[in-house]
Design an enzyme around this catalytic site. Structure first.
Site, PDB file in Angstrom:
ATOM      1  N   ASP A 279       9.863  -7.107  -4.924  1.00  0.00           N
ATOM      2  CA  ASP A 279       9.906  -6.261  -3.729  1.00  0.00           C
ATOM      3  C   ASP A 279       9.424  -6.985  -2.471  1.00  0.00           C
ATOM      4  O   ASP A 279       8.712  -7.985  -2.548  1.00  0.00           O
ATOM      5  CB  ASP A 279       9.007  -5.029  -3.924  1.00  0.00           C
ATOM      6  CG  ASP A 279       9.615  -4.031  -4.896  1.00  0.00           C
ATOM      7  OD1 ASP A 279      10.606  -4.388  -5.571  1.00  0.00           O
ATOM      8  OD2 ASP A 279       9.098  -2.906  -4.986  1.00  0.00           O
ATOM      9  N   ASP A 280       9.826  -6.406  -1.335  1.00  0.00           N
ATOM     10  CA  ASP A 280       9.298  -6.708   0.012  1.00  0.00           C
ATOM     11  C   ASP A 280       9.870  -7.982   0.657  1.00  0.00           C
ATOM     12  O   ASP A 280       9.524  -8.304   1.782  1.00  0.00           O
ATOM     13  CB  ASP A 280       7.760  -6.787   0.051  1.00  0.00           C
ATOM     14  CG  ASP A 280       7.099  -5.494  -0.433  1.00  0.00           C
ATOM     15  OD1 ASP A 280       7.840  -4.525  -0.705  1.00  0.00           O
ATOM     16  OD2 ASP A 280       5.863  -5.460  -0.537  1.00  0.00           O
ATOM     17  N   HIS A 330      14.897  -1.328  -0.003  1.00  0.00           N
ATOM     18  CA  HIS A 330      13.469  -0.974  -0.067  1.00  0.00           C
ATOM     19  C   HIS A 330      12.970  -0.492   1.317  1.00  0.00           C
ATOM     20  O   HIS A 330      11.820  -0.687   1.666  1.00  0.00           O
ATOM     21  CB  HIS A 330      12.686  -2.211  -0.546  1.00  0.00           C
ATOM     22  CG  HIS A 330      11.267  -1.937  -0.970  1.00  0.00           C
ATOM     23  ND1 HIS A 330      10.905  -0.830  -1.709  1.00  0.00           N
ATOM     24  CD2 HIS A 330      10.109  -2.650  -0.781  1.00  0.00           C
ATOM     25  CE1 HIS A 330       9.591  -0.882  -1.954  1.00  0.00           C
ATOM     26  NE2 HIS A 330       9.082  -1.967  -1.383  1.00  0.00           N
ATOM     27  N   HIS A 334       9.016  -0.460   5.467  1.00  0.00           N
ATOM     28  CA  HIS A 334       8.027  -0.171   4.419  1.00  0.00           C
ATOM     29  C   HIS A 334       7.110   1.005   4.738  1.00  0.00           C
ATOM     30  O   HIS A 334       5.889   0.949   4.512  1.00  0.00           O
ATOM     31  CB  HIS A 334       7.217  -1.444   4.105  1.00  0.00           C
ATOM     32  CG  HIS A 334       6.787  -1.526   2.662  1.00  0.00           C
ATOM     33  ND1 HIS A 334       5.634  -0.952   2.187  1.00  0.00           N
ATOM     34  CD2 HIS A 334       7.361  -2.100   1.582  1.00  0.00           C
ATOM     35  CE1 HIS A 334       5.493  -1.185   0.885  1.00  0.00           C
ATOM     36  NE2 HIS A 334       6.555  -1.883   0.487  1.00  0.00           N
ATOM     37  N   TYR A 371       5.738   1.892  -2.073  1.00  0.00           N
ATOM     38  CA  TYR A 371       4.569   2.423  -2.803  1.00  0.00           C
ATOM     39  C   TYR A 371       4.985   3.364  -3.954  1.00  0.00           C
ATOM     40  O   TYR A 371       4.147   4.006  -4.566  1.00  0.00           O
ATOM     41  CB  TYR A 371       3.596   3.184  -1.878  1.00  0.00           C
ATOM     42  CG  TYR A 371       3.379   2.502  -0.552  1.00  0.00           C
ATOM     43  CD1 TYR A 371       2.600   1.365  -0.454  1.00  0.00           C
ATOM     44  CD2 TYR A 371       4.000   2.980   0.608  1.00  0.00           C
ATOM     45  CE1 TYR A 371       2.422   0.714   0.762  1.00  0.00           C
ATOM     46  CE2 TYR A 371       3.836   2.348   1.831  1.00  0.00           C
ATOM     47  CZ  TYR A 371       3.049   1.212   1.909  1.00  0.00           C
ATOM     48  OH  TYR A 371       2.885   0.578   3.104  1.00  0.00           O
ATOM     49  N   HIS A 424       6.352  -9.003  -6.672  1.00  0.00           N
ATOM     50  CA  HIS A 424       6.644  -9.164  -5.234  1.00  0.00           C
ATOM     51  C   HIS A 424       6.974 -10.614  -4.929  1.00  0.00           C
ATOM     52  O   HIS A 424       6.239 -11.505  -5.350  1.00  0.00           O
ATOM     53  CB  HIS A 424       5.447  -8.709  -4.388  1.00  0.00           C
ATOM     54  CG  HIS A 424       5.185  -7.241  -4.497  1.00  0.00           C
ATOM     55  ND1 HIS A 424       4.475  -6.689  -5.546  1.00  0.00           N
ATOM     56  CD2 HIS A 424       5.575  -6.200  -3.713  1.00  0.00           C
ATOM     57  CE1 HIS A 424       4.426  -5.377  -5.393  1.00  0.00           C
ATOM     58  NE2 HIS A 424       5.092  -5.040  -4.278  1.00  0.00           N
TER      59      HIS A 424
END
Ligand code: ZN
Length: 471
Positions: A279-280, A330, A334, A371, A424
């Site tokens: 992720d991210d 995603h 965020h 999250y 991540h």
């Protein structure tokens, strides 16, 4: 005088014509070849049939010969018939001592599969005396309008693994024939099937039919051998264009798709599959190194990207797709979506869907809320966009611990086939820990697939949230 001369010449010519004919007739007792033509009212609009027959003291033959409008098809079939006839006449002249009359009979079975697609099955019977009889079969498959002949590779996609599978199916079908069974030999069957170009076959919407000459497959068994493998069993091998070529009904196409998916799922069931997710990113701190490690371990993963990061690092996003990984949404910045208005949720997800599409050409089919926090509006958005909402079953806590051995311990303890693992690709610690983690998991028998593949395997759609399997 001139008249007499003309009379003499013409008589002479007549004699010259007649005498050799008489001689030939006398010597070989040939009655001229009879040709039975059925010019009009053919049941098959693109094919006419002619039957050639001949009878002498030594042999008889009777041959059915089709004629299409295609010179290419006609000449290929004519060449094959000529070969059959010559081989027969050769054996007749070689076996003059045998007193019985020899017989050649080439019969034709015409199968019109669809409007233009024909499968012509020729059966050749050769008889030399009562004890010496042989039956052979030859099939021509062609499109009468486009005029090409079809090969088995045009209809089936057979790599080495598929070939082994279809051979096994054919072997099973052969064993269904109880009369044939005592004469069958698996090794010989496999050998005969080895050369794809030698296969004699027909296909229609019901199945694939295979033919063998007498004694080709089973020494002691009289007559040709013919079996049909039901179409349902070979859906997975059919070339894509066969749906339209065989003019399958909508229902059959749906059935085919379902069976292929089911086969796919069954094959995967035997494996220990997990989905790694990152992720991210994409991020220069972690993504390039992670991609290298994944390649080394032949692993595929899913990258839940932020629209803002894709905007900054489009090359990295493209590389992820090029290397066969899945790319997913995603959000853009965020946020905690549960605190956001409907309009913001839509804006965050829309922007990222569009950015990923613009940069990579891929429309993501998965969403992961930041999250893991979501509300009904997030689920609603995903449903409306035909996207699945994906959470996880194993949290590596790499974002908190930033420590390779801690990541290793958590994942190893919690992983199970079907798990979705959260990692991540913005942390270099995660990238550094990955080689050892993958090595350990691979040794434990795990294989790494994308989230969409995992959903397929599990028969899930993730339309209202999917977490992956837990212990
Ligand atoms: Zn995140």
């Amino acid at each position: 005088m001139l008249f007499v001369l003309i009379l003499l010449i013409s008589t002479g010519i007549n004699r010259l014509i007649q005498i050799p004919n008489k001689l030939v007739n006398h010597q070989a007792n040939i009655k001229a070849e009879r040709v039975k033509e059925n010019e009009s009212n053919s049941k098959y609009p693109d094919i006419q049939l002619k039957t050639f027959s001949q009878e002498t003291d030594a042999y008889t033959y009777s041959i059915s010969k089709p004629e299409t409008r295609s010179e290419k098809i006609n000449s290929t079939i004519a060449k094959w018939i000529k070969g059959q006839k010559e081989a027969f006449l050769k054996t007749v002249s070689l076996s003059k001592r045998i007193k019985e009359v020899a017989h050649l009979n080439i019969q034709l079975e015409t199968n019109r599969i669809t409007e233009d697609y024909y499968s012509l099955v020729f059966r050749t019977y050769v008889i030399h005396g009562a004890a010496n009889e042989r039956e052979m079969v030859k099939v021509f498959n062609f499109d009468v309008k486009k005029a090409p002949f079809l090969t088995i590779n045009d209809i089936l996609h057979l790599d080495e693994k598929h070939l082994d599978e279809i051979k096994e199916m054919i072997w099973e079908e052969l064993q269904e024939n109880k009369e044939l069974l005592p004469y069958l030999n698996k090794r010989q069957t496999n050998e005969v099937l080895q050369e794809l170009e030698e296969w004699q076959w027909s296909i229609d919407r019901k199945g694939l039919t295979l033919y063998w000459d007498e004694y080709e497959l089973a020494e002691g068994y009289a007559g040709t051998v013919e079996i049909s493998v039901p179409i349902k069993k070979i859906y997975v091998f059919l070339q894509d264009h066969m749906d339209s070529y065989l003019q399958m009904s909508k229902e059959q196409q749906v059935e085919k798709k379902k069976i292929i998916q089911e086969e796919h799922r069954k094959k995967l069931t035997n494996g220990k599959y997990v989905a790694l997710t990152f992720d991210d990113g994409p991020s220069p701190q972690g993504t390039p190194k992670i991609l290298k490690t994944l390649e080394k371990f032949d692993a595929k993963a899913t990258f839940f990207m932020l629209g803002s990061q894709v905007d900054y690092y489009p090359d990295l996003a493209r590389k992820v797709v090029e290397e066969g990984h899945e790319i997913a949404n995603h959000t853009n910045s965020h946020p905690n979506l549960s605190k956001m208005s409907d309009a913001i949720i839509k804006k965050e997800l829309d922007y990222t869907n569009e950015k990923i599409k613009e940069v990579t050409g891929i429309s993501p089919s998965l969403i992961r809320p930041p999250y893991g926090i979501y509300n009904d509006n997030v689920i609603k958005y995903a449903k409306e966009n035909n996207q699945s909402t994906i959470l996880w079953s194993v949290d590596s806590l790499d974002w908190k611990n930033r420590n390779g051995s801690a990541i290793q311990k958590i994942v190893q303890n919690e992983i199970t086939p079907g798990a979705i693992v959260l990692l991540h690709d913005i942390h270099s610690t995660t990238a550094d820990a990955l080689p050892k983690l993958l090595k350990t998991l691979k040794q434990a028998g795990y294989q790494f697939i994308t989230v969409s593949q995992l959903l397929d395997w599990k028969g899930k759609n993730g339309i209202s949230l999917y977490y992956g399997s837990t212990k």
